[in-house]
Design a protein around this motif. Structure first.
Motif, mmCIF file in Angstrom:
data_model
loop_
_atom_site.group_PDB
_atom_site.id
_atom_site.type_symbol
_atom_site.label_atom_id
_atom_site.label_comp_id
_atom_site.label_asym_id
_atom_site.label_seq_id
_atom_site.Cartn_x
_atom_site.Cartn_y
_atom_site.Cartn_z
ATOM 1 N N TRP A 160 9.999 -5.298 13.283
ATOM 2 C CA TRP A 160 10.852 -4.469 12.431
ATOM 3 C C TRP A 160 11.714 -5.330 11.512
ATOM 4 C CZ3 TRP A 160 12.962 -0.425 16.509
ATOM 5 C CH2 TRP A 160 11.919 0.468 16.838
ATOM 6 N N LEU A 161 12.285 -6.393 12.083
ATOM 7 C CA LEU A 161 13.153 -7.266 11.294
ATOM 8 C C LEU A 161 12.353 -7.993 10.207
ATOM 9 C CD1 LEU A 161 15.278 -8.701 14.239
ATOM 10 C CD2 LEU A 161 16.081 -7.138 12.472
ATOM 11 N N GLU A 162 11.128 -8.378 10.542
ATOM 12 C CA GLU A 162 10.275 -9.029 9.549
ATOM 13 C C GLU A 162 9.945 -8.062 8.407
ATOM 14 O OE1 GLU A 162 6.879 -10.503 11.588
ATOM 15 O OE2 GLU A 162 7.960 -12.117 12.585
ATOM 16 N N LEU A 163 9.690 -6.818 8.747
ATOM 17 C CA LEU A 163 9.406 -5.807 7.726
ATOM 18 C C LEU A 163 10.584 -5.649 6.764
ATOM 19 C CD1 LEU A 163 7.673 -3.035 9.875
ATOM 20 C CD2 LEU A 163 6.602 -4.312 8.008
ATOM 21 N N VAL A 164 11.793 -5.596 7.321
ATOM 22 C CA VAL A 164 13.000 -5.464 6.495
ATOM 23 C C VAL A 164 13.146 -6.688 5.594
ATOM 24 C CG1 VAL A 164 15.524 -5.317 6.529
ATOM 25 C CG2 VAL A 164 14.160 -3.982 8.161
ATOM 26 N N TYR A 165 12.926 -7.877 6.171
ATOM 27 C CA TYR A 165 13.074 -9.116 5.398
ATOM 28 C C TYR A 165 12.053 -9.167 4.255
ATOM 29 C CZ TYR A 165 13.281 -14.062 4.213
ATOM 30 O OH TYR A 165 13.402 -15.243 3.530
ATOM 31 N N LEU A 166 10.789 -8.862 4.563
ATOM 32 C CA LEU A 166 9.726 -8.922 3.546
ATOM 33 C C LEU A 166 9.920 -7.869 2.461
ATOM 34 C CD1 LEU A 166 6.690 -9.483 5.963
ATOM 35 C CD2 LEU A 166 7.728 -11.181 4.446
ATOM 36 N N LYS A 167 10.473 -6.726 2.838
ATOM 37 C CA LYS A 167 10.697 -5.654 1.861
ATOM 38 C C LYS A 167 11.830 -6.007 0.898
ATOM 39 C CE LYS A 167 10.083 -1.384 0.340
ATOM 40 N NZ LYS A 167 8.827 -0.952 -0.319
ATOM 41 N N ILE A 175 0.838 -1.214 0.000
ATOM 42 C CA ILE A 175 0.000 0.000 0.000
ATOM 43 C C ILE A 175 0.867 1.257 0.000
ATOM 44 C CG2 ILE A 175 -1.625 1.350 1.379
ATOM 45 C CD1 ILE A 175 -2.829 -1.347 2.295
ATOM 46 N N TYR A 176 1.889 1.298 0.884
ATOM 47 C CA TYR A 176 2.720 2.497 0.992
ATOM 48 C C TYR A 176 3.769 2.569 -0.118
ATOM 49 C CZ TYR A 176 0.762 3.895 5.494
ATOM 50 O OH TYR A 176 -0.092 4.326 6.487
ATOM 51 N N GLY A 177 4.215 1.379 -0.589
ATOM 52 C CA GLY A 177 5.188 1.351 -1.685
ATOM 53 C C GLY A 177 6.483 2.051 -1.331
ATOM 54 N N GLY A 178 7.224 2.482 -2.366
ATOM 55 C CA GLY A 178 8.484 3.187 -2.153
ATOM 56 C C GLY A 178 9.661 2.231 -1.997
ATOM 57 N N LYS A 179 10.875 2.807 -2.141
ATOM 58 C CA LYS A 179 12.090 1.996 -2.012
ATOM 59 C C LYS A 179 12.413 1.664 -0.561
ATOM 60 C CE LYS A 179 14.305 3.711 -6.218
ATOM 61 N NZ LYS A 179 15.498 4.364 -6.803
ATOM 62 N N THR A 180 12.004 2.527 0.353
ATOM 63 C CA THR A 180 12.253 2.299 1.787
ATOM 64 C C THR A 180 10.931 2.072 2.504
ATOM 65 O OG1 THR A 180 12.138 4.668 2.247
ATOM 66 C CG2 THR A 180 14.318 3.731 1.769
ATOM 67 N N ILE A 181 11.035 1.575 3.726
ATOM 68 C CA ILE A 181 9.846 1.302 4.530
ATOM 69 C C ILE A 181 9.312 2.621 5.070
ATOM 70 C CG2 ILE A 181 8.946 0.066 6.535
ATOM 71 C CD1 ILE A 181 11.255 -1.910 6.186
ATOM 72 N N ASN A 182 8.043 2.869 4.869
ATOM 73 C CA ASN A 182 7.431 4.106 5.342
ATOM 74 C C ASN A 182 7.475 4.179 6.871
ATOM 75 O OD1 ASN A 182 5.012 5.879 6.211
ATOM 76 N ND2 ASN A 182 5.205 6.305 4.019
ATOM 77 N N CYS A 183 7.787 5.368 7.393
ATOM 78 C CA CYS A 183 7.926 5.543 8.855
ATOM 79 C C CYS A 183 6.617 5.278 9.597
ATOM 80 C CB CYS A 183 8.462 6.934 9.166
ATOM 81 S SG CYS A 183 7.385 8.267 8.624
ATOM 82 N N ASN A 184 5.476 5.503 8.948
ATOM 83 C CA ASN A 184 4.187 5.236 9.597
ATOM 84 C C ASN A 184 3.994 3.755 9.902
ATOM 85 O OD1 ASN A 184 3.260 7.930 9.642
ATOM 86 N ND2 ASN A 184 2.706 7.793 7.468
ATOM 87 N N ILE A 185 4.549 2.894 9.027
ATOM 88 C CA ILE A 185 4.469 1.439 9.274
ATOM 89 C C ILE A 185 5.326 1.079 10.487
ATOM 90 C CG2 ILE A 185 4.871 -0.844 8.295
ATOM 91 C CD1 ILE A 185 4.533 0.344 5.532
ATOM 92 N N ILE A 186 6.523 1.646 10.530
ATOM 93 C CA ILE A 186 7.446 1.348 11.640
ATOM 94 C C ILE A 186 6.840 1.773 12.973
ATOM 95 C CG2 ILE A 186 9.710 1.885 12.620
ATOM 96 C CD1 ILE A 186 10.690 2.251 9.725
ATOM 97 N N LYS A 187 6.210 2.941 13.021
ATOM 98 C CA LYS A 187 5.603 3.428 14.254
ATOM 99 C C LYS A 187 4.474 2.527 14.724
ATOM 100 C CE LYS A 187 6.563 8.300 13.300
ATOM 101 N NZ LYS A 187 5.956 9.612 12.949
ATOM 102 N N ASN A 188 3.861 1.808 13.794
ATOM 103 C CA ASN A 188 2.707 0.973 14.110
ATOM 104 C C ASN A 188 3.104 -0.309 14.836
ATOM 105 O OD1 ASN A 188 -0.141 0.542 13.942
ATOM 106 N ND2 ASN A 188 0.234 -1.012 12.373
ATOM 107 N N TYR A 189 4.395 -0.682 14.746
ATOM 108 C CA TYR A 189 4.859 -1.926 15.366
ATOM 109 C C TYR A 189 5.780 -1.617 16.558
ATOM 110 C CZ TYR A 189 2.828 -4.409 11.451
ATOM 111 O OH TYR A 189 1.939 -4.927 10.549
ATOM 112 N N LYS A 190 5.745 -2.548 17.543
ATOM 113 C CA LYS A 190 6.407 -2.237 18.823
ATOM 114 C C LYS A 190 7.357 -3.341 19.297
ATOM 115 C CE LYS A 190 2.178 0.126 20.260
ATOM 116 N NZ LYS A 190 1.049 0.098 21.221
ATOM 117 N N SER A 191 7.973 -4.064 18.372
ATOM 118 C CA SER A 191 8.965 -5.067 18.773
ATOM 119 C C SER A 191 10.046 -5.174 17.710
ATOM 120 C CB SER A 191 8.306 -6.436 18.991
ATOM 121 O OG SER A 191 7.945 -7.024 17.753
ATOM 122 N N TYR A 192 11.238 -5.647 18.133
ATOM 123 C CA TYR A 192 12.342 -5.828 17.190
ATOM 124 C C TYR A 192 11.967 -6.845 16.111
ATOM 125 C CZ TYR A 192 15.291 -3.528 20.720
ATOM 126 O OH TYR A 192 15.831 -2.635 21.601
#
Length: 554
Positions: free
Chosen positions: A271-278, A251-268
């Motif tokens: 965050w690591l899963e987001l990096v891996y999936l991206k 939905i957010y797209g882009g080359k980097t992970i949108n900061c709003n997605i990062i703020k929505n999650y509260k564990s390491y």
């Protein structure tokens, strides 16, 4: 440090052997004048001390300590002793502690020594040095903060599924060093409360700063490994959560992970899963994602999970009798000297006497718990003078008597009145003292015999080690440090040691009642005296203030 042998030290110590206790430094000065052979060593040692005294005036404490290490060669000397590395490391710790101490308000050698003495008095100690190097072949368990600046061949980053601690944001009052104070608004009339704009603003800012700090901590954790990094974390439903993360990334797209997605999650882990999936296609060669379900773990343990509701840890039936018996022994193991772990390291003669008279078992004593707390004496409306307090007052008055003088009723009363004047006792306490019995003591045979004594020692404190099995009748090879105060002992004309203990107890029947009650206490007093003086106690007496007579112990 002074180059003295054991024999040299013994000679120096003997110079200070007298009735009055001498400090070792004083005996050192005496030995210098009397012993020619030792005088050169002592003179050299004293000049070394004087040199340190001079440097103390201008050197910082840590530099002075290091100077002592160098000038005496002590730092190199301890390296040749057993555990030399640890000893040297502990000397470095002392140096560092002195350096830290001088950064506080107190400075100087005198204050530092007082600080160390207080640690000893309060049974505290400085931590021992750690001598394990960074490249030692060991497994280390530490927090991410502790690992900062260190590197290791293999690192396990565990518990990444744990949520960040943001509970402080729920407090009624938030503080921020830049924004200020953010309170909740409470409407007492309407009985409602809600966040003010200030609290909301501070909460938003604090949350943002906390997340930024957690990112920095995660960066530290991910950069500690030289060769391999294992990351573990628990997820309730990985497939469902991974799909949700993928949808958000699309939905957010882009080359980097949108900061709003990062703020929505509260564990390491999130965050690591987001990096891996991206970056899944780009990092497959360097990162391997392994997802283990409950069934996989059970298979690894070779346990069949026939019922999902059954607790998978209960695998007792899967083991043979020998394995079951071994597990039972391990789980039900009891330390054979468990009583030794409950022994108090220090006790008093009075406490031992009470246990002896009341036949209290050792296990009952150590497991006894205080059921309720008494009201402090200073909060009491009326301070009552107990029998125990009266006994203490009588002991105090007897201690103030001069055995070389003759007393009448008036002089005895004057002693009590003087104690009141000096605020040692109160008027109410003075009224509780039986002057007649005190006067009777001054006319007793014991008081008369003290007039001819060579030496009289009152209220002498002592400490001694006593075997546990002598006190509690338990088969334990341990010692207890026992403390007590001897009321009186004196040396008579024939150089015999006479031990006396004053008792103010009310006696119902006869004097044997006192003998039976205090026999153990007097035995400990006698042992302490004989151990200290190196001579047998000739006779032991109880002086009963109530009966007005001396009772010889047999």
């Amino acid at each position: 440090m002074g180059g003295f042998s054991d024999n040299d030290l013994m000679k120096i110590k003997l110079e200070g052997y007298s009735k009055e206790q001498s400090y070792f430094y004083e005996t050192l000065l005496k030995a210098k004048e009397k012993d020619i052979d030792l005088s050169i060593k002592i003179e050299k040692f004293l000049s070394l001390i004087q040199n340190f005294r001079d440097k103390k005036e201008y050197l910082p404490l840590d530099e002075l300590i290091w100077q002592i290490y160098l000038d005496t060669g002590y730092y190199n000397y301890v390296s040749l002793m057993p555990n030399g590395n640890l000893r040297q490391a502990n000397l470095k710790v002392l140096f560092e502690k002195a350096k830290d101490y001088e950064t506080a308000s107190f400075k100087g050698l005198f204050n530092f020594i007082n600080f160390i003495d207080k640690l000893k008095t309060n049974n505290q100690d400085m931590d021992s040095a750690k001598i394990i190097g960074e490249n030692e072949d060991v497994v280390r368990i530490m927090s991410i903060h502790k690992s900062k600046g260190l590197e290791f061949p293999v690192v396990f980053l565990c518990g990444t599924g744990k949520k960040f601690n943001l509970m402080d944001l729920n407090d009624n009052l938030l503080l921020h060093q830049d924004i200020g104070i953010g309170p909740k608004y409470i409407d007492y009339e309407r009985k409602i409360e809600y966040n003010t704009l200030a609290k909301t603003a501070i909460g938003y800012r604090t949350r943002k700063e906390t997340i930024a700090e957690e990112m920095r901590i995660l960066y530290v954790a991910l950069t500690r490994a030289k060769e391999k990094l294992f990351i573990t974390g628990l997820s309730k439903d990985f497939e469902k959560e991974a799909k949700k993360k993928k949808d958000l990334l699309e939905i957010y797209g882009g080359k980097t992970i949108n900061c709003n997605i990062i703020k929505n999650y509260k564990s390491y882990l999130d965050w690591l899963e987001l990096v891996y999936l991206k970056n899944e296609t780009n990092i497959k060669d360097i990162v391997a994602l392994q997802v283990y379900q409950k069934e996989d773990l059970l298979k690894h343990l070779k346990i069949e999970d026939t019922n999902q509701k059954e607790d998978h840890l209960k695998f007792k039936d899967k083991l043979n009798d020998t394995q079951n018996e071994k597990i039972k022994q391990l789980l039900n193991w009891n330390y054979e000297n468990i009583l030794a772990t409950k022994i108090e390291a220090k006790s008093s003669v009075t406490k031992i006497k009470e246990m002896e008279n009341e036949n209290i078992l050792f296990e009952e004593k150590v497991d006894n718990k205080i059921e309720s707390l008494q009201k402090p004496k200073f909060l009491s409306d009326d301070i009552k003078i107990t029998k125990a307090r009266i006994g203490t007052l009588m002991h105090l008055c007897i201690q103030k008597l001069d055995e070389k003088l003759e007393y009448d009723y008036k002089e005895v009363s004057n002693i009590i009145d003087k104690l009141v004047e000096c605020s040692i006792i109160t008027k109410k306490e003075a009224e509780a003292i039986d002057r007649e019995k005190l006067l009777a003591y001054t006319k007793s045979d014991l008081f008369m015999s003290l007039k001819n004594a060579k030496e009289i020692h009152k209220e002498e404190p002592f400490y001694m080690n006593i075997k546990v099995n002598e006190i509690y009748k338990e088969n334990i090879e341990e010692n207890i440090l026992v403390q007590g105060v001897i009321d009186l002992y004196y040396i008579d004309e024939k150089d015999n040691i006479i031990l006396v203990d004053y008792k103010t107890d009310y006696v119902k029947k006869d004097e044997q009642e006192l003998v039976d009650k205090y026999k153990k206490q007097l035995e400990i007093y006698a042992d302490a005296l004989e151990s200290a003086l190196g001579k047998k106690v000739y006779k032991t007496y109880i002086y009963s203030v109530y009966l007005g007579k001396s009772i010889e112990m047999h």
